[in-house]
Write an enzyme that holds these catalytic residues in place. Structure first.
Site, short mmCIF file in Angstrom:
data_model
loop_
_atom_site.label_atom_id
_atom_site.label_comp_id
_atom_site.label_asym_id
_atom_site.label_seq_id
_atom_site.Cartn_x
_atom_site.Cartn_y
_atom_site.Cartn_z
N ASP A 191 4.57 28.50 46.97
CA ASP A 191 3.18 28.46 46.53
C ASP A 191 2.78 27.04 46.16
O ASP A 191 3.63 26.16 46.04
CB ASP A 191 3.02 29.34 45.27
N LYS B 149 -1.57 28.51 47.36
CA LYS B 149 -3.00 28.54 47.48
C LYS B 149 -3.55 27.30 46.83
O LYS B 149 -3.46 27.18 45.61
CB LYS B 149 -3.54 29.79 46.79
N MET C 51 -4.90 31.03 33.63
CA MET C 51 -6.01 31.08 34.59
C MET C 51 -7.32 31.45 33.91
O MET C 51 -8.08 32.28 34.39
CB MET C 51 -5.69 32.08 35.71
#
Lengths: 248, 248
Positions: free
Chosen positions: B35, B57, B170
């Protein structure tokens, strides 16, 4: 010249769950003050001339009071030593790190936290299951069953609701009281509970049960400290998953 | 012969916060699917002939859908490869591990979780402060500001009460909504908030502010994702610590 202190997380059990940074601090140490639950292999990473001091705490045996630990690590650093204070898991999670950070800073000693893998992450690995499951649980609560002496017991029901995975540290002895409190608060008796003791060690044991049967299942499965209990309450729980279909 | 899959936690940022077990799995890998947020130094631990595949991502860019990741790791293992699926932090914490565990097991592929240091532990280290502070906070809540598409936003006020340290992953974009929800629910506007972005990397930045000033302080302090926000509500909060002495 003043030395330094590193509060180092040894990880949750198995020696190879140590981080590279922790390994480097252990190799550089002049003296290591270590808690119980530290794999002896981890101490073998130290240089042969590194002093190793056991600070307790064996279950049921006397261990060093926190004040004594603070005093000796500060004294060793003031004597110029590179001190490693080795704690199981992550030193920031129920690790009494604050007292040691404060003691070092009060004496102008350089002190560093070296994070570790916390016990809940290791217990999840033992179960072959993630801590949070997308769409089911969206927050992880890490709590302890053992509070500061004199403090009231945890408000168990306030820790869990739909969407929670609750990971309890040092909660084996509190299992009966917790069950009573949760059932009285309307938490479903069919809630899934898993418990893992001595995760990632050869002595690892695990059970899967329900809240209704937790203390008995722990006894049958010989789950004793150190153990992690997981209670999972899915967000979109279907009646068949969570609510008993018949009265109990 | 069928290969195997290891879901490996790369730790929170700095390459030396990798565990020894993770290092061993990386060294043994035939292929690594990684990732974003993985330190390039970690990939250099792999053998020169190990295939390295970036699955995203990047912020704002297209990344692989989860189904595609599941399909390719299963196909590689079925082709006999030792597959490492490298994720930042701990794979069990908001890591989509469940989907990959299920996909592997549906094909009879051996799959292992290798735990890592989660981002909250690293952010606490950057702040030089423990996650839980005895007598002040007795439970740690790890939650995310980014839910599954279509799910309602988090019930912020249900995540925090006296005794909580709330670590939000997040959650940078959700800061304004969170502040509004918490203040509306009666959470003190003077609640201490700290935010750390890119903890344990050379780009690390941190701020200390109050709930009242959170979004503005994050902007001034250039706190962007990946970041961890900490909200701390001490158990025995004194009015001077928590409640505003004058009306705001």
């Amino acid at each position: 010249m003043t030395g330094s202190i590193a509060l180092v997380g040894a990880g949750p059990g198995a020696a190879d769950l140590l981080t590279l940074r922790a390994l480097n601090r252990i190799k550089a140490a002049d003296v290591i003050y270590y808690d119980r639950l530290i794999d002896p292999q981890i101490l073998e990473f130290a240089r042969p001339d590194t002093e190793r001091v056991f600070t307790g705490k064996h279950v049921g045996a006397h261990s060093w009071p926190q004040e004594r630990i603070c005093t000796v690590i500060v004294a060793a650093a003031l004597a110029g030593k590179r001190v490693v204070r080795l704690k199981s898991g992550d030193p920031g999670v129920f690790g009494r790190a604050t007292e040691e950070l404060d003691a070092a800073r009060a004496h102008g000693i350089e002190i560093e936290l070296v994070p570790g893998v916390t016990a809940a992450s290791a217990a999840a690995v033992s179960l072959g299951r993630a801590l949070t499951e997308r769409g089911q649980t969206d927050h992880l609560v890490i709590a302890t069953g053992t509070c500061k002496p004199g403090d009231p017991p945890p408000d168990w029901a306030a820790l869990i609701r739909p969407g929670t995975v609750l990971a309890l540290y040092m909660a084996v002895r509190a299992a009966r009281d917790m069950r009573a409190a949760l059932l009285a608060a309307g938490v479903p008796s069919s809630l899934e509970v898993q418990a893992v003791s001595e995760a990632t060690t050869p002595r690892e044991r695990a059970i899967t049960t329900t809240l209704a049967h937790l203390p008995e299942a722990m006894e049958t499965g010989r789950i004793s400290n150190p153990a992690i209990l997981f209670l999972r309450w899915p967000k979109q729980a279907q009646p068949a998953q969570i609510l008993p279909l018949v009265a109990e």
